[in-house]
Scaffold this active site. Structure first.
Site, PDB file in Angstrom:
ATOM      1  N   ASP A 160       1.650  10.434  -4.119  1.00  0.00           N
ATOM      2  CA  ASP A 160       1.946   9.075  -3.668  1.00  0.00           C
ATOM      3  C   ASP A 160       3.292   8.618  -4.221  1.00  0.00           C
ATOM      4  O   ASP A 160       3.773   9.107  -5.248  1.00  0.00           O
ATOM      5  CB  ASP A 160       0.843   8.124  -4.132  1.00  0.00           C
ATOM      6  CG  ASP A 160       0.635   6.954  -3.186  1.00  0.00           C
ATOM      7  OD1 ASP A 160       1.592   6.620  -2.449  1.00  0.00           O
ATOM      8  OD2 ASP A 160      -0.456   6.380  -3.174  1.00  0.00           O
ATOM      9  N   GLU A 192       8.977   8.296  -2.913  1.00  0.00           N
ATOM     10  CA  GLU A 192      10.338   7.883  -2.512  1.00  0.00           C
ATOM     11  C   GLU A 192      11.215   7.425  -3.679  1.00  0.00           C
ATOM     12  O   GLU A 192      12.425   7.599  -3.559  1.00  0.00           O
ATOM     13  CB  GLU A 192      10.282   6.806  -1.418  1.00  0.00           C
ATOM     14  CG  GLU A 192       9.599   5.534  -1.688  1.00  0.00           C
ATOM     15  CD  GLU A 192       8.086   5.630  -1.548  1.00  0.00           C
ATOM     16  OE1 GLU A 192       7.446   4.692  -2.022  1.00  0.00           O
ATOM     17  OE2 GLU A 192       7.571   6.618  -1.037  1.00  0.00           O
ATOM     18  N   ASP A 201       1.999   2.975   3.782  1.00  0.00           N
ATOM     19  CA  ASP A 201       1.007   1.891   3.795  1.00  0.00           C
ATOM     20  C   ASP A 201       1.262   0.945   4.962  1.00  0.00           C
ATOM     21  O   ASP A 201       1.714  -0.194   4.792  1.00  0.00           O
ATOM     22  CB  ASP A 201       1.063   1.127   2.475  1.00  0.00           C
ATOM     23  CG  ASP A 201       0.737   2.006   1.283  1.00  0.00           C
ATOM     24  OD1 ASP A 201       0.094   3.056   1.475  1.00  0.00           O
ATOM     25  OD2 ASP A 201       1.131   1.666   0.152  1.00  0.00           O
TER      26      ASP A 201
END
Length: 811
Positions: free
Chosen positions: A400, A403, A469
């Site tokens: 997760d 980035e 998300d």
């Protein structure tokens, strides 16, 4: 007279010398000094050229993070005519204007492909955290009729990049890959890792990167969109095979709070007889936020993690677990990484050590992101992951925030310089660190990584990227199709999204005597999203606010439950087709989720956002508009989405999910199509009105297709493929290669696999089953195929026994 001859000789000498000094031949091509700019052209192969530009006389060393291909010796013819220097391979001509430094590309036959704009390169110097750097720009001239695609995943809701202005900075729901492909048959890779502005205007198309030592890009001629993607993978790495079980159905949520809850979900699916291959554990199994990402089960509700994984394996399912690129201050990793200065300074998720929303800044979490550009840091990361989780038998990783989340943009330094200079390549390095280290310690289990972000070359690291998300809304669902297609066109073939959208808080209000999974508005959205996801490279249900397990939506015999189960079973029946398509990716650089423009010369599909091919035979037209309930516009971000008090303006209306509806579908020209559900044959090149029901979306099979379907199973490897149905759709010649291996491990890299080529002769109405090529342990010696002729004029079925030798079947 002698003096005049001497003078003329000197003039000729100096003129020739001056002209010669304009360029220098090199082993890979040529170097040119054009005014104040140094230009170097390097041929990596006859169809791939690297271009480097920098201010004259400035030396630099640039080693690509994405490109792993080494240049190969290429036969070149180099000539000069006036101010144009030409470099010709047998595939490509590169012309350099010696005055301006502008480069133009054309085919050997002289067909113009792409040209830089004159004076299109610029270098603006500045101080980058103590090092001299430049803001670099390169402009190109595109033909007004060409279409371009790629640049990773954007939530723009559009497929074509023409007229787009995109600020490429990695984010939660935007994954940027600075590679584009053109309908003129070329690809362009802008090899820069800093925030980059891409802009396509009528007068030029440009890349402008905040930080660079130089302009560095690759031009590759593939001849088609597929060919250009193949060139990019040749340059940056090939995609390995995923295990067969990754292509089954995956269940997840934010989050399962106990070990018993997690195992209970798998048990419930097995009791219901609904197929399932994977379960995912989200965050906080490590305990509190100060122990963030400790890579240990410190939460007492996960009391025996080894038994938990074993229980899941005994039910023939696999498990993935959430890991992050950041660590809490009370973790062992934090302390060890801090000692080697491998933690960044900026604020990241979670901002507070208190697990309540909104974050309480009076109690800062102290969580910091680690530096994956540092080889020692990557080793530390894996050391703890291996010891704390992989050694327990964990199957896959959910990486997760790759980035990563960066809330205040404080200046930070990496092993390779300033964070801003390499920011966009963070996911490549973090994902690559896990892949490389796992492969170094084990070849029995293929690496499988689910990750939130990506960069050029990441296809080589066994990763499937999800779209972040995203909202639970119809507009978001519509956006996912061009997002996934552009991502796939960026040469990274594995992509998926949260089925139903991540933030679903607006559906938790009571509406029509139901909230959450009982809310008819969410039920319809979820079913349509799941039907779309059945035709993406990973079928994975996940989100917050509303639970997503099938039994939350009712029971067998009810329309929504039955629609969900039907789509999951359909996915499993197509596993022989899907797994073979995965081999086509690995062996032939193909793409699974295909924009229609890749396969059809039809102007109407150039910017088609809501249909695509799944593999090379199945046209998918997801239902992306509400048909039974009001379509509510829902907007949220990673900040606002965690606010559980969101609401919508939905009003109670009668809902009858058994009522048939309709939608429009465009069928590309150049072929005939068969309705998957009714087998009706329809000519291409027209828009049709298609009847739909809550349990079906429009699916069409291209004439000439050979479609294998497998047995009904509860998990991907439950039954051997000893009796497959092979559907033949007449109307054109066709072929299909059935791929099989051990379903996991890396023995296929050593040749442990088999293929069977099916070829359909439409005129002779004959199917040839070719001799099996290759072998692997456990391979079926003999098997049965039920060959079904799917022509709507007649239906013929033939059962044949196959022992690996060529067979012809007349239909």
């Amino acid at each position: 007279m002698r003096s005049l001859k001497h003078t003329l000789a000197l003039i000729l000498f100096f003129t020739t010398t001056t002209q010669a000094q304009n360029y220098q031949r090199t082993p890979l091509g040529a170097k040119v000094q054009a005014g104040s700019t140094d230009v170097e052209i390097q041929f990596f192969d006859p169809s791939t050229v690297r271009v480097l530009k920098s201010p004259a006389g400035k030396t630099f060393k640039k080693e690509s993070l994405s490109v792993i291909k080494k240049p190969q010796a290429t036969k070149l013819a180099i000539s000069r005519k006036a101010d144009i220097l030409s470099l010709k391979s047998n595939s490509l001509t590169v012309n350099v204007d010696l005055k301006s430094g502008a480069i133009a590309y054309s085919s050997p036959a002289g067909q113009a492909l792409l040209a830089e704009k004159e004076e299109g390169a610029s270098f603006v110097p500045f101080d980058d955290a103590g090092s001299q750097a430049y803001t670099v720009t390169q402009s190109f001239r595109l033909d007004k009729d060409e279409a371009i695609y790629g640049l990773g995943q954007q939530q723009r809701g559009k497929l074509s990049l023409r007229g787009a202005k995109i600020n490429m900075v990695q984010g939660n729901t935007d994954d940027f890959v600075p590679f584009l492909v053109s309908t003129r048959g070329y690809g362009l890779f802008w090899d820069n890792y800093s925030p980059t502005l891409f802009e396509d205007k009528e007068e030029n198309t440009s890349f402008k990167s905040d930080i660079g030592d130089c302009i560095d890009y690759y031009f590759m001629l593939g001849g088609s969109l597929d060919g250009s993607i193949a060139r990019m993978r040749s340059l940056t790495g090939q995609a390995p095979m995923f295990p067969l079980w990754t292509f089954g159905f995956w269940q997840s949520k934010e989050r399962y709070k106990t070990q018993d809850e997690l195992v209970g979900v798998v048990r419930k699916y097995r009791e219901l007889g609904v197929p399932l291959d994977g379960i995912i554990q989200d965050w906080q199994y490590w305990g509190n936020n100060y122990q963030w990402n400790a890579m240990e089960f410190l939460n007492p509700d996960f009391y025996d993690p080894k038994k938990m994984i074993s229980d899941i394996h005994q039910m023939n399912a696999r498990m993935a677990i959430s890991i992050w690129a950041s660590f809490g201050p009370k973790t062992k990793q934090y302390r060890e990484l801090e000692k080697i200065n491998a933690l960044y300074n900026f604020s990241t998720w979670p901002e507070s050590g208190v697990e309540k929303w909104p974050p309480n800044k009076d109690y800062p979490s102290g969580v910091r992101v680690y530096d994956p550009f540092n080889p020692a840091a990557r080793e530390i990361y894996w050391k703890y992951l291996n010891k704390g989780i992989f050694s327990l038998g964990m199957d896959a990783w959910w990486m997760d925030s790759t980035e990563p989340d960066n809330f205040d943009n404080k200046p930070s330094h990496t092993y390779l310089g300033s964070y801003q200079k390499v920011r966009n390549a963070f996911p490549l390095m973090s994902v690559g660190g896990v892949y490389d280290n796992q492969r170094a310690v084990s070849s029995d289990k293929r690496v499988f990584i689910l990750t939130r972000s990506a960069f050029a070359g990441q296809q080589r690291y066994g990763a499937n990227t999800w779209s972040g998300d995203v909202n639970s809304s119809w507009q978001t669902l519509r956006n996912q199709i061009p997002a996934g297609l552009n991502f796939s066109l960026s040469a990274i073939p594995y992509w998926n999204s949260d089925i139903g959208g991540f933030f679903a808080g607006s559906y938790n209000q009571t509406w029509n005597d139901g909230s959450g999974p009982q809310n008819p508005a969410f039920r319809e959205l979820y079913v349509r999203w799941l039907q779309f996801a059945a035709f993406t490279p990973m079928m994975r249900s996940h989100g917050t606010d509303v639970p997503r397990e099938i039994y939350q939506f009712g029971k067998k015999g009810e329309p929504i439950y039955d629609a969900i189960e039907k789509s999951i079973h359909l996915r499993y029946s197509l596993l022989p087709y899907i797994y073979s398509a995965a081999w086509d990716i690995t062996s032939s650089q193909s793409t699974m989720m295909r924009a229609l423009v890749m396969d059809f010369n039809d102007k109407k599909v150039i910017n088609m956002n809501h249909e695509y091919m799944f593999g090379k035979s199945i046209l998918v037209a997801p239902v992306v508009n509400a048909q039974y309930t009001p379509e509510t516009l829902v907007k949220s971000t990673a900040e606002t989405g965690w606010n559980k008090n969101a609401n919508s303006s939905s009003k109670a209306v009668p809902v009858n999910f058994t009522e048939p509806k309709s939608t429009t579908v465009y069928l590309p020209r150049g072929t005939a199509w068969y309705d998957f559900w009714t087998n009706e044959k329809i000519a291409g090149g027209q828009e049709i009105e298609k009847r739909t029901t809550i349990d079906e979306i429009p699916l069409y099979i291209k004439a000439g297709s050979i479609l294998p379907t497998g047995p009904q199973v509860q998990f991907a490897t439950e039954k051997k493929w000893d009796h497959l149905e092979i559907r033949v759709y007449p109307g054109a010649n066709g072929e299909f290669s059935l791929y099989e291996d051990e379903n996991d491990n890396y023995n296929y890299e050593k040749g442990a696999f088999s293929t069977i080529l099916f070829k359909w002769d439409d005129k002779g109405k004959t199917l040839t089953i070719g001799a099996r090529k290759g072998s692997f342990p456990g391979m079926l010696a003999t098997r049965r195929f039920t060959i079904v002729y799917m022509g709507n004029d007649r239906k013929v079925s033939r059962e044949v026994t196959y022992d690996g030798k060529m067979r012809k079947v007349s239909l």
